[in-house]
Design a protein around this motif. Sequence first.
Motif, PDB file in Angstrom:
ATOM      1  N   ASP A   1       1.605   3.891 -19.962  1.00  0.00           N
ATOM      2  CA  ASP A   1       0.417   3.147 -19.542  1.00  0.00           C
ATOM      3  C   ASP A   1       0.260   3.151 -18.024  1.00  0.00           C
ATOM      4  N   ALA A   2       1.379   3.251 -17.312  1.00  0.00           N
ATOM      5  CA  ALA A   2       1.333   3.228 -15.854  1.00  0.00           C
ATOM      6  C   ALA A   2       2.573   3.923 -15.294  1.00  0.00           C
ATOM      7  N   VAL A   3       2.416   4.425 -14.094  1.00  0.00           N
ATOM      8  CA  VAL A   3       3.517   5.045 -13.356  1.00  0.00           C
ATOM      9  C   VAL A   3       3.465   4.510 -11.933  1.00  0.00           C
ATOM     10  N   VAL A   4       4.630   4.131 -11.409  1.00  0.00           N
ATOM     11  CA  VAL A   4       4.706   3.678 -10.015  1.00  0.00           C
ATOM     12  C   VAL A   4       5.788   4.476  -9.297  1.00  0.00           C
ATOM     13  N   TRP A   5       5.597   4.689  -8.011  1.00  0.00           N
ATOM     14  CA  TRP A   5       6.552   5.444  -7.210  1.00  0.00           C
ATOM     15  C   TRP A   5       6.408   5.039  -5.757  1.00  0.00           C
ATOM     16  N   THR A   6       7.402   5.375  -4.951  1.00  0.00           N
ATOM     17  CA  THR A   6       7.360   5.078  -3.530  1.00  0.00           C
ATOM     18  C   THR A   6       6.480   6.110  -2.839  1.00  0.00           C
ATOM     19  N   GLY A   7       5.460   5.632  -2.156  1.00  0.00           N
ATOM     20  CA  GLY A   7       4.506   6.531  -1.503  1.00  0.00           C
ATOM     21  C   GLY A   7       4.589   6.503   0.010  1.00  0.00           C
ATOM     22  N   LEU A   8       5.766   6.173   0.556  1.00  0.00           N
ATOM     23  CA  LEU A   8       5.920   6.252   2.008  1.00  0.00           C
ATOM     24  C   LEU A   8       5.655   7.685   2.457  1.00  0.00           C
ATOM     25  N   SER A   9       5.035   7.833   3.609  1.00  0.00           N
ATOM     26  CA  SER A   9       4.637   9.164   4.066  1.00  0.00           C
ATOM     27  C   SER A   9       5.678   9.786   4.983  1.00  0.00           C
ATOM     28  N   ALA A  10       5.586  11.101   5.112  1.00  0.00           N
ATOM     29  CA  ALA A  10       6.390  11.806   6.112  1.00  0.00           C
ATOM     30  C   ALA A  10       5.938  11.317   7.492  1.00  0.00           C
ATOM     31  N   ASN A  11       6.895  11.089   8.384  1.00  0.00           N
ATOM     32  CA  ASN A  11       6.529  10.634   9.732  1.00  0.00           C
ATOM     33  C   ASN A  11       7.308  11.380  10.806  1.00  0.00           C
ATOM     34  N   PHE A  12       7.905  12.518  10.425  1.00  0.00           N
ATOM     35  CA  PHE A  12       8.771  13.236  11.359  1.00  0.00           C
ATOM     36  C   PHE A  12       8.012  13.604  12.634  1.00  0.00           C
ATOM     37  N   ALA A  13       6.816  14.163  12.498  1.00  0.00           N
ATOM     38  CA  ALA A  13       6.048  14.584  13.675  1.00  0.00           C
ATOM     39  C   ALA A  13       5.716  13.388  14.566  1.00  0.00           C
TER      40      ALA A  13
ATOM     41  N   ALA B   1      -2.188   5.960  -0.321  1.00  0.00           N
ATOM     42  CA  ALA B   1      -2.912   6.386   0.870  1.00  0.00           C
ATOM     43  C   ALA B   1      -3.377   7.835   0.739  1.00  0.00           C
ATOM     44  N   SER B   2      -2.544   8.669   0.091  1.00  0.00           N
ATOM     45  CA  SER B   2      -2.908  10.064  -0.117  1.00  0.00           C
ATOM     46  C   SER B   2      -3.199  10.264  -1.606  1.00  0.00           C
ATOM     47  N   PRO B   3      -3.761  11.411  -1.982  1.00  0.00           N
ATOM     48  CA  PRO B   3      -4.091  11.621  -3.394  1.00  0.00           C
ATOM     49  C   PRO B   3      -2.861  11.530  -4.303  1.00  0.00           C
ATOM     50  N   VAL B   4      -3.077  11.078  -5.514  1.00  0.00           N
ATOM     51  CA  VAL B   4      -2.006  11.021  -6.508  1.00  0.00           C
ATOM     52  C   VAL B   4      -1.599  12.455  -6.828  1.00  0.00           C
TER      53      VAL B   4
ATOM     54  N   GLU C   1       0.810  -1.224   0.000  1.00  0.00           N
ATOM     55  CA  GLU C   1       0.000   0.000   0.000  1.00  0.00           C
ATOM     56  C   GLU C   1       0.843   1.274   0.000  1.00  0.00           C
ATOM     57  N   ALA C   2       2.151   1.139   0.193  1.00  0.00           N
ATOM     58  CA  ALA C   2       3.041   2.304   0.165  1.00  0.00           C
ATOM     59  C   ALA C   2       3.600   2.569  -1.226  1.00  0.00           C
ATOM     60  N   ILE C   3       3.162   1.815  -2.222  1.00  0.00           N
ATOM     61  CA  ILE C   3       3.589   2.066  -3.602  1.00  0.00           C
ATOM     62  C   ILE C   3       2.467   2.798  -4.325  1.00  0.00           C
ATOM     63  N   GLY C   4       2.766   4.008  -4.774  1.00  0.00           N
ATOM     64  CA  GLY C   4       1.787   4.796  -5.507  1.00  0.00           C
ATOM     65  C   GLY C   4       1.675   4.305  -6.936  1.00  0.00           C
ATOM     66  N   VAL C   5       0.472   4.363  -7.470  1.00  0.00           N
ATOM     67  CA  VAL C   5       0.219   3.861  -8.825  1.00  0.00           C
ATOM     68  C   VAL C   5      -0.753   4.784  -9.554  1.00  0.00           C
TER      69      VAL C   5
ATOM     70  N   THR D   1      -2.535   4.647 -13.539  1.00  0.00           N
ATOM     71  CA  THR D   1      -2.588   3.962 -14.837  1.00  0.00           C
ATOM     72  C   THR D   1      -3.503   4.725 -15.783  1.00  0.00           C
ATOM     73  N   ALA D   2      -3.215   4.620 -17.046  1.00  0.00           N
ATOM     74  CA  ALA D   2      -4.047   5.261 -18.063  1.00  0.00           C
ATOM     75  C   ALA D   2      -5.455   4.686 -18.064  1.00  0.00           C
ATOM     76  N   ALA D   3      -5.599   3.459 -17.570  1.00  0.00           N
ATOM     77  CA  ALA D   3      -6.910   2.813 -17.509  1.00  0.00           C
ATOM     78  C   ALA D   3      -7.762   3.328 -16.357  1.00  0.00           C
ATOM     79  N   GLY D   4      -7.170   4.150 -15.506  1.00  0.00           N
ATOM     80  CA  GLY D   4      -7.942   4.750 -14.427  1.00  0.00           C
ATOM     81  C   GLY D   4      -7.677   4.207 -13.046  1.00  0.00           C
ATOM     82  N   ASP D   5      -6.737   3.276 -12.902  1.00  0.00           N
ATOM     83  CA  ASP D   5      -6.417   2.761 -11.571  1.00  0.00           C
ATOM     84  C   ASP D   5      -5.587   3.793 -10.813  1.00  0.00           C
ATOM     85  N   ARG D   6      -5.910   3.978  -9.565  1.00  0.00           N
ATOM     86  CA  ARG D   6      -5.150   4.866  -8.690  1.00  0.00           C
ATOM     87  C   ARG D   6      -4.972   4.132  -7.377  1.00  0.00           C
ATOM     88  N   ARG D   7      -3.776   4.237  -6.799  1.00  0.00           N
ATOM     89  CA  ARG D   7      -3.583   3.591  -5.515  1.00  0.00           C
ATOM     90  C   ARG D   7      -2.523   4.343  -4.732  1.00  0.00           C
TER      91      ARG D   7
END
Length: 196
Positions: A119-131, A102-105, A88-92, A94-100
């Motif tokens: 067709d698709a883009v993936v990235w690391t979606g780990l969140s800031a946790n400093f606070a 925790a926070s908005p793309v 769930e920490a991998i952002g996604v 896709t041109a087909a409309g898939d979004r994944r």
Amino acid sequence: MRIAIIGWGSLLWDEVPSFDSLHGPWSFDGPVLPIEFSRVSAKRPGALTLVIDETAGAPCRTAWALSHRRSTAKAIEDLRRREQAPAEAIGVWTAAGDRRMASPVPATIEPFARERDLDAVVWTGLSANFAERRGCSFSVAAAIDHLRSLSPVEAPEAERYIRLAPALVRTPLRDAVEADPTIFAGLARPPAPRAR
């Protein structure tokens, strides 16, 4: 399928052959994203790592590479393993409309993908946790206090992560660290053993 991996941190400099063999070369004209060293890493104890941070992040150009995979699910799994992160920490996107994520793309992902016929883009979606980890909101001053509090064992990796970040990633914390050589002074190596 044309699947892009977006990177801005250690994906670009910390070589892991089992992952690096699964994508092409990095191009340095990826989408602009709000990035800052605002995650206290578990993998690199004490280090502050780069994440997308809509609150504290500075707009930074990112890099991208084409995955050799033809399946979005496999590209996600490659990145998840490389980052030692939950799926769930991998952002996604896709041109087909898939979004994944925790926070908005981030809004810049889709135009970037459309311009490059992806067709698709993936990235690391780990969140800031400093606070959460430090008990106070992220700020440059608070981050420097954290870095100065690191042990002689933790400090070298924290310094290495900041210094090796790609040149295109310019954040207020990086600028502060580069301007003040005393932040890691005395912590860059464990103390020498005492003479007997």
